[in-house]
Design a protein around this motif. Structure first.
Motif, PDB file in Angstrom:
ATOM      1  N   ARG A 115       1.349   6.115  -7.194  1.00  0.00           N
ATOM      2  CA  ARG A 115       0.118   6.045  -7.985  1.00  0.00           C
ATOM      3  C   ARG A 115      -0.071   7.277  -8.875  1.00  0.00           C
ATOM      4  O   ARG A 115      -0.429   7.134 -10.047  1.00  0.00           O
ATOM      5  N   GLU A 116       0.174   8.492  -8.340  1.00  0.00           N
ATOM      6  CA  GLU A 116      -0.036   9.703  -9.146  1.00  0.00           C
ATOM      7  C   GLU A 116       0.905   9.733 -10.350  1.00  0.00           C
ATOM      8  O   GLU A 116       0.493  10.063 -11.459  1.00  0.00           O
ATOM      9  N   GLN A 152      -4.084   0.559 -12.542  1.00  0.00           N
ATOM     10  CA  GLN A 152      -4.411  -0.498 -11.578  1.00  0.00           C
ATOM     11  C   GLN A 152      -3.835  -1.836 -12.032  1.00  0.00           C
ATOM     12  O   GLN A 152      -3.277  -2.589 -11.223  1.00  0.00           O
ATOM     13  N   ASP A 174       0.833  -1.210   0.000  1.00  0.00           N
ATOM     14  CA  ASP A 174       0.000   0.000   0.000  1.00  0.00           C
ATOM     15  C   ASP A 174       0.866   1.259   0.000  1.00  0.00           C
ATOM     16  O   ASP A 174       0.534   2.254  -0.639  1.00  0.00           O
ATOM     17  N   PHE A 195      -0.185  -1.990 -11.249  1.00  0.00           N
ATOM     18  CA  PHE A 195       0.090  -2.261  -9.827  1.00  0.00           C
ATOM     19  C   PHE A 195      -0.187  -3.725  -9.482  1.00  0.00           C
ATOM     20  O   PHE A 195       0.555  -4.331  -8.708  1.00  0.00           O
ATOM     21  N   VAL A 235       2.171   1.813  -3.404  1.00  0.00           N
ATOM     22  CA  VAL A 235       1.084   2.310  -4.270  1.00  0.00           C
ATOM     23  C   VAL A 235       0.854   3.792  -4.022  1.00  0.00           C
ATOM     24  O   VAL A 235       0.776   4.598  -4.947  1.00  0.00           O
ATOM     25  N   LEU A 236       0.778   4.139  -2.730  1.00  0.00           N
ATOM     26  CA  LEU A 236       0.528   5.535  -2.352  1.00  0.00           C
ATOM     27  C   LEU A 236       1.636   6.456  -2.862  1.00  0.00           C
ATOM     28  O   LEU A 236       1.388   7.578  -3.287  1.00  0.00           O
TER      29      LEU A 236
END
Lengths: 210, 177
Positions: free
Chosen positions: A47-48, A69, A40, A72, A43-44
């Motif tokens: 992600r942007e 998605q 997580d 990931f 991803v955080l």
């Protein structure tokens, strides 16, 4: 020209870059050991930036959402194979870029734009003010027109050229990083960038001559 | 890094225009949705990666279409078996009937009765046409929309099944108490 024009990238110095990569590798090891929550954090963190790459390659926000998605998920599934020969973000970007290009090849005919809104801040940029002042249209209409023309111009480029432009000019990666992601040489990256800019110059001539 | 707020006198470059694309960003609501979807997909991936769970999902998925058919077949079989039982008179139910209060079959109580604990009589008519209960000294017939197995209701022995044959004028199933 500067090697990198990063606005969006948090990596600003070589020291920071090393710290960031160490942190990434530590998180990757945690995920490999079975700590799913550590993923997580990765991803955080990315992600942007990954979304931005995919969005600028496709000019379609729904496709970019799905493809980011998928990237990931694919990275998560393959994370045990990641040995740390390249940085995690290079590896992740490669997955994202390859996924986006495969998608574009599959859907060569069915292409349409679905664009993100430009944030409020951009309308106050000097360059936009100057271009809008010379334009006969109202500023909001001019902004929409400019955004469409930019995306149109990018979509006219081949996938390889578009990738290099997006990664260098929009994402602010270095030639070396782009070479690693695209598995080409730095020379090839430079050459593609040069050619792509010539193409863009021709497509956006109306705005450049204002 | 080049300044995006450059002097108006300087010519606009391709790089200047491309840098504007950095401002095409999704809002917070987008990221909330993105995180939710990604979590669901990650969980699905985790489930798929476990072989035992994967085979379970595969079996369930394969039988998913056949489940209603299997249910219908089981119901028909239970009706057929119970119909056969109805034809065999047994003295045992006479003992049971004294122990139970006389049930009243009304549409209003039918749904509530389904939830009653084992030990108290319940009757189900459901969407079937309204039927009157029919009783004799030895057994009581009640309309029912489903089989009541001994395991489900130890105090009730479900013996009816054939709608027309089992109970000529009232209904579908008969319980002997």
């Amino acid at each position: 020209m500067a090697e990198t024009g990063a606005l969006t990238r948090p990596v600003t110095t070589a020291g920071d870059s090393v710290v960031s990569e160490d942190t990434d590798m530590s998180l990757v090891r945690q995920v490999q050991a079975g700590d799913v929550a550590a993923y997580d954090k990765l991803v955080l963190k990315y992600r942007e930036r990954l979304y931005s790459v995919v969005y600028n390659l496709t000019s379609n926000r729904e496709d970019a959402n799905d493809l980011t998605q998928e990237a990931f998920i694919k990275a998560f599934r393959s994370i045990n194979k990641f040995k740390g020969k390249s940085s995690f973000f290079t590896w992740l970007y490669r997955i994202g870029v390859n996924g986006a290009i495969s998608h574009l090849k599959r859907n060569r005919v069915r292409r349409f734009f679905s664009l993100e809104n430009l944030d409020e801040e951009v309308s106050s940029r000097d360059i936009v003010e100057a271009l809008a002042a010379k334009s006969r249209t109202e500023k909001p209409a001019f902004m929409r027109e400019l955004q469409e023309k930019l995306n149109e111009a990018l979509q006219k480029l081949s996938h390889k050229h578009r990738t290099v432009v997006v990664l260098f000019e929009i994402e602010g990666l270095s030639h070396q990083e782009i070479a690693e992601i695209t598995k080409t040489s730095v020379g090839t990256v430079r050459s593609r960038l040069h050619y792509a800019k010539q193409q863009l110059q021709a497509s956006l001539r109306d705005y450049l001559e204002r | 890094m080049p300044d995006e707020n450059q002097n108006n006198d300087q010519p606009v470059t391709v790089e200047d225009l491309l840098r504007l694309k950095r401002h095409e960003q999704p809002d917070e609501a987008f990221w909330a949705q993105f995180d939710r979807e990604l979590h669901q997909k990650t969980l699905r991936t985790l489930v798929k990666q476990r072989p035992s769970t994967r085979s379970l999902w595969a079996v369930l998925g394969r039988w998913q279409a056949a489940l209603p058919l299997a249910g219908a077949a089981a119901f028909a079989l239970s009706l057929a078996v119970s119909n056969d039982l109805l034809k065999v008179p047994t003295p045992a139910p006479q003992v049971a009937v004294a122990a139970l209060p006389t049930p009243v079959v009304t549409p209003q109580v039918q749904e509530a009765a389904m939830a009653q604990p084992v030990g108290s009589p319940s009757f189900v008519v459901s969407a079937l046409p309204s039927q009157e209960a029919f009783s004799t000294e030895n057994y009581r017939q009640v309309p029912a929309s489903r089989a009541m197995t001994p395991a489900h209701r130890p105090d009730v022995q479900f013996v009816g099944g054939s709608i027309a044959a089992a109970i000529p004028h009232t209904g579908y199933a008969a319980g002997i108490y």
